[in-house]
Scaffold this motif. Sequence first.
Motif, PDB file in Angstrom:
ATOM      1  N   UNK A   3       0.823  -1.226   0.000  1.00 25.79           N
ATOM      2  CA  UNK A   3       0.000   0.000   0.000  1.00 25.79           C
ATOM      3  C   UNK A   3       0.851   1.268   0.000  1.00 25.79           C
ATOM      4  N   UNK A   4       2.070   1.176  -0.485  1.00 23.93           N
ATOM      5  CA  UNK A   4       3.013   2.290  -0.486  1.00 23.93           C
ATOM      6  C   UNK A   4       3.180   2.877   0.912  1.00 23.93           C
ATOM      7  N   UNK A   5       3.050   2.020   1.924  1.00 24.66           N
ATOM      8  CA  UNK A   5       3.162   2.482   3.307  1.00 24.66           C
ATOM      9  C   UNK A   5       4.585   2.809   3.727  1.00 24.66           C
ATOM     10  N   UNK A   6       5.563   2.255   3.028  1.00 26.11           N
ATOM     11  CA  UNK A   6       6.980   2.466   3.296  1.00 26.11           C
ATOM     12  C   UNK A   6       7.304   2.419   4.796  1.00 26.11           C
ATOM     13  N   UNK A   7       7.044   1.274   5.424  1.00 19.18           N
ATOM     14  CA  UNK A   7       7.247   1.157   6.866  1.00 19.18           C
ATOM     15  C   UNK A   7       8.701   0.840   7.250  1.00 19.18           C
ATOM     16  N   UNK A   8       9.640   1.361   6.494  1.00 18.49           N
ATOM     17  CA  UNK A   8      11.035   1.020   6.719  1.00 18.49           C
ATOM     18  C   UNK A   8      11.670   1.875   7.793  1.00 18.49           C
ATOM     19  N   UNK A   9      12.464   1.242   8.597  1.00 15.24           N
ATOM     20  CA  UNK A   9      13.319   1.937   9.557  1.00 15.24           C
ATOM     21  C   UNK A   9      14.689   1.301   9.407  1.00 15.24           C
ATOM     22  N   UNK A  10      15.633   2.064   8.918  1.00 14.68           N
ATOM     23  CA  UNK A  10      16.975   1.532   8.693  1.00 14.68           C
ATOM     24  C   UNK A  10      17.953   2.269   9.582  1.00 14.68           C
ATOM     25  N   UNK A  11      18.828   1.508  10.194  1.00 20.93           N
ATOM     26  CA  UNK A  11      19.879   2.076  11.025  1.00 20.93           C
ATOM     27  C   UNK A  11      21.209   1.713  10.390  1.00 20.93           C
ATOM     28  N   UNK A  12      22.020   2.715  10.124  1.00 15.83           N
ATOM     29  CA  UNK A  12      23.333   2.498   9.523  1.00 15.83           C
ATOM     30  C   UNK A  12      24.354   2.481  10.654  1.00 15.83           C
ATOM     31  N   UNK A  13      25.077   1.391  10.758  1.00 13.53           N
ATOM     32  CA  UNK A  13      26.090   1.238  11.808  1.00 13.53           C
ATOM     33  C   UNK A  13      27.466   1.145  11.179  1.00 13.53           C
ATOM     34  N   UNK A  14      28.390   1.929  11.728  1.00 15.07           N
ATOM     35  CA  UNK A  14      29.778   1.917  11.251  1.00 15.07           C
ATOM     36  C   UNK A  14      30.699   1.819  12.449  1.00 15.07           C
ATOM     37  N   UNK A  15      31.952   1.511  12.180  1.00 13.90           N
ATOM     38  CA  UNK A  15      32.963   1.497  13.237  1.00 13.90           C
ATOM     39  C   UNK A  15      32.625   0.547  14.361  1.00 13.90           C
ATOM     40  N   UNK A  16      32.770   1.033  15.589  1.00 14.74           N
ATOM     41  CA  UNK A  16      32.520   0.189  16.764  1.00 14.74           C
ATOM     42  C   UNK A  16      31.064  -0.247  16.849  1.00 14.74           C
ATOM     43  N   UNK A  17      30.141   0.602  16.400  1.00 17.33           N
ATOM     44  CA  UNK A  17      28.725   0.213  16.384  1.00 17.33           C
ATOM     45  C   UNK A  17      28.508  -0.989  15.476  1.00 17.33           C
ATOM     46  N   UNK A  18      29.152  -0.985  14.304  1.00 19.86           N
ATOM     47  CA  UNK A  18      29.021  -2.105  13.375  1.00 19.86           C
ATOM     48  C   UNK A  18      29.584  -3.377  13.992  1.00 19.86           C
ATOM     49  N   UNK A  19      30.700  -3.252  14.697  1.00 19.17           N
ATOM     50  CA  UNK A  19      31.294  -4.431  15.348  1.00 19.17           C
ATOM     51  C   UNK A  19      30.362  -4.993  16.416  1.00 19.17           C
ATOM     52  N   UNK A  20      29.730  -4.107  17.183  1.00 23.67           N
ATOM     53  CA  UNK A  20      28.802  -4.546  18.227  1.00 23.67           C
ATOM     54  C   UNK A  20      27.575  -5.221  17.619  1.00 23.67           C
ATOM     55  N   UNK A  21      27.051  -4.657  16.545  1.00 22.41           N
ATOM     56  CA  UNK A  21      25.891  -5.253  15.880  1.00 22.41           C
ATOM     57  C   UNK A  21      26.278  -6.594  15.263  1.00 22.41           C
ATOM     58  N   UNK A  22      27.453  -6.658  14.640  1.00 24.73           N
ATOM     59  CA  UNK A  22      27.913  -7.922  14.047  1.00 24.73           C
ATOM     60  C   UNK A  22      27.963  -9.012  15.116  1.00 24.73           C
ATOM     61  N   UNK A  23      28.508  -8.674  16.264  1.00 24.80           N
ATOM     62  CA  UNK A  23      28.591  -9.644  17.351  1.00 24.80           C
ATOM     63  C   UNK A  23      27.186 -10.082  17.798  1.00 24.80           C
ATOM     64  N   UNK A  24      26.255  -9.132  17.847  1.00 22.36           N
ATOM     65  CA  UNK A  24      24.896  -9.432  18.298  1.00 22.36           C
ATOM     66  C   UNK A  24      24.139 -10.338  17.326  1.00 22.36           C
ATOM     67  N   UNK A  25      24.447 -10.255  16.028  1.00 19.00           N
ATOM     68  CA  UNK A  25      23.702 -11.054  15.044  1.00 19.00           C
ATOM     69  C   UNK A  25      24.386 -12.376  14.707  1.00 19.00           C
ATOM     70  N   UNK A  26      25.434 -12.718  15.440  1.00 20.54           N
ATOM     71  CA  UNK A  26      26.154 -13.941  15.144  1.00 20.54           C
ATOM     72  C   UNK A  26      25.784 -15.107  16.042  1.00 20.54           C
TER      73      UNK A  26
END
Length: 79
Positions: A41-64
């Motif tokens: 319905x073209x609702x575009x319910x997207x929420x994207x978070x861009x993680x870089x550096x230490x944040x990306x490392x923390x997220x990588x660890x969390x999704x493993x």
Amino acid sequence: MNFTEIANTRQSCRSYDAARAVEEKKLHAILESARLSPSACNGQPYLMTVCRGESAKAVAKAVQGMGMNKFATDAPVLI
């Protein structure tokens, strides 16, 4: 190129150079493509978070958990 050709030739990169940053222009193009993608319905319910550096490392660890996503360890950006 039609969708079937794209789907048949796609690749999933799982080897990253942790020292190489993702260029801003490329990151913005990726996010803009996602923003313009179809949604119900073209609702575009997207929420994207861009993680870089230490944040990306923390997220990588969390999704493993459970042995999955090991390729994310060296990704310079996670969305």
